[in-house]
Design an enzyme around this catalytic site. Structure first.
Site, PDB file in Angstrom:
ATOM      1  N   ASN A  76     160.676 -46.958  16.531  1.00 28.52           N
ATOM      2  CA  ASN A  76     159.814 -46.412  17.750  1.00 28.52           C
ATOM      3  C   ASN A  76     161.026 -45.738  18.698  1.00 28.52           C
ATOM      4  OD1 ASN A  76     158.241 -46.243  20.340  1.00 28.52           O
ATOM      5  ND2 ASN A  76     156.903 -47.584  19.283  1.00 28.52           N
TER       6      ASN A  76
ATOM      7  N   HIS B  62     141.187 -49.348  12.208  1.00 28.29           N
ATOM      8  CA  HIS B  62     140.277 -48.467  13.294  1.00 28.29           C
ATOM      9  C   HIS B  62     139.432 -47.200  12.730  1.00 28.29           C
ATOM     10  CE1 HIS B  62     143.351 -49.830  16.719  1.00 28.29           C
ATOM     11  NE2 HIS B  62     142.702 -50.964  16.059  1.00 28.29           N
TER      12      HIS B  62
ATOM     13  N   SER C 176     152.555 -48.669  20.144  1.00 24.48           N
ATOM     14  CA  SER C 176     152.981 -49.405  21.200  1.00 24.48           C
ATOM     15  C   SER C 176     152.657 -50.733  21.475  1.00 24.48           C
ATOM     16  CB  SER C 176     151.941 -48.623  22.460  1.00 24.48           C
ATOM     17  OG  SER C 176     150.594 -48.813  22.339  1.00 24.48           O
TER      18      SER C 176
ATOM     19  N   GLN D 151     146.791 -48.215  12.314  1.00 26.13           N
ATOM     20  CA  GLN D 151     145.608 -48.112  13.424  1.00 26.13           C
ATOM     21  C   GLN D 151     145.165 -46.549  13.415  1.00 26.13           C
ATOM     22  OE1 GLN D 151     147.514 -50.250  17.167  1.00 26.13           O
ATOM     23  NE2 GLN D 151     149.043 -50.128  15.766  1.00 26.13           N
TER      24      GLN D 151
ATOM     25  N   VAL E 226     143.506 -42.994  12.752  1.00 26.96           N
ATOM     26  CA  VAL E 226     142.213 -42.619  12.084  1.00 26.96           C
ATOM     27  C   VAL E 226     142.492 -41.138  11.690  1.00 26.96           C
ATOM     28  CG1 VAL E 226     140.883 -44.177  13.661  1.00 26.96           C
ATOM     29  CG2 VAL E 226     141.583 -41.777  14.418  1.00 26.96           C
ATOM     30  N   ASP E 227     143.566 -40.377  11.515  1.00 32.47           N
ATOM     31  CA  ASP E 227     143.653 -39.357  11.438  1.00 32.47           C
ATOM     32  C   ASP E 227     143.817 -38.948   9.810  1.00 32.47           C
ATOM     33  OD1 ASP E 227     146.282 -39.849  10.578  1.00 32.47           O
ATOM     34  OD2 ASP E 227     147.292 -39.298  12.308  1.00 32.47           O
TER      35      ASP E 227
END
Ligand code: APR
Length: 239
Positions: free
Chosen positions: A212, A117, A188, A99, A101-102
């Protein structure tokens, strides 16, 4: 529990990994939720929706420009690196879905990353639709303009209320449906449709391993929940 997770991963013919912002936390990239999360300081509706961009494109771009700078200065951590090494060792039967975007998975050496994403480094013209890869930090003018038509560019990320890229989502659903083990790391698990990949895999018979620092809605589905930082836990179970 770590040994169990490791054994499942070693024995699995097909592994799917879903990552979220938590995997980049140890690289110094802030998460969205949880301690220090961006959505505690900023309102998502002001910055990460099509309506916010229509209202104030400069503000939205300033926020993305700032995040591009943070990510540029960051380096992949041991969690990203373990995933890249896992792929090198077993390129077949492995799907990485993120997820994030980095781009830190790619910088760590992961070759096939399904980005649900989008990417902070993609810019897309709101006029002609032209997409390009732009790593300049800071961008020369905000909001930036399209070289081809002069239209306003927008970040190539998926905002709340937008549809996910079909190819990435299809690949993720296909992998989640057939994997024998799914690893859910640093998310999350509250943002859909990404979060739906976990019950999908579970229903299809996969073992689910969660990594996590805290409990999430996915914890209830997990066969093993490993409470710890992904930079520590992922190398232990993947390598
Ligand atoms: N190791 C593992 N997990 C961690 C670590 C760490 N070092 N640090 C934080 N976490 C966990 C948090 O406990 C939290 O559950 O990472 C998770 C981060 O959650 P979010 O910030 O909600 O990130 P994510 O799940 O990727 O968010 C989904 O929401 O706003 C959007 O588009 C954005 O892609 C993002 C989506």
């Amino acid at each position: 529990m770590t040994q169990q997770a490791r054994a499942w991963l070693t024995g699995a013919r097909s592994v799917c990994v879903l990552t979220g912002a938590g995997i980049s936390a140890e690289s110094g990239v802030p998460t969205f939720r949880g301690a220090g999360g961006l959505w505690r300081e900023y309102r998502a509706e002001d910055l990460a929706t099509p309506a916010a961009f229509r209202r104030d494109p400069k503000l939205v771009w300033e926020w993305y420009d700032w995040r591009r700078g943070l990510v540029r200065a960051a380096r992949p951590n041991a969690g990203h690196e373990a995933l890249a090494e896992f792929e090198r060792r077993r390129p077949e039967g492995f799907t990485l879905v993120t997820q994030n975007v980095d781009g830190l998975h790619e910088r760590a050496g992961s070759l096939r990353v399904h980005r649900l994403h989008g990417s902070l480094w993609i810019v897309r013209c709101t006029g002609c639709g032209n997409e390009s890869w732009d790593e300049r930090v800071p961008l020369p003018g905000l909001p930036p303009r399209c070289d081809a038509c002069g239209g306003m560019l927008r970040p190539g990320v998926v905002w709340f209320g937008e549809v996910l890229p079909e190819d990435a989502l299809d690949a993720a659903v296909a992998a989640a449906s057939v994997c024998e083990v799914m690893v859910v790391a640093g998310t999350s698990a509250v943002v859909y449709p990404a979060a739906a990949l976990v019950p999908l895999a579970k229903r299809a018979g996969a073992r689910v391993i969660e990594v996590n620092v805290e409990e999430t809605p996915a914890s209830g589905l997990a066969d093993v929940s490993l409470r710890g930082a992904s930079g520590t836990v992922l190398p232990l179970i993947l390598l």
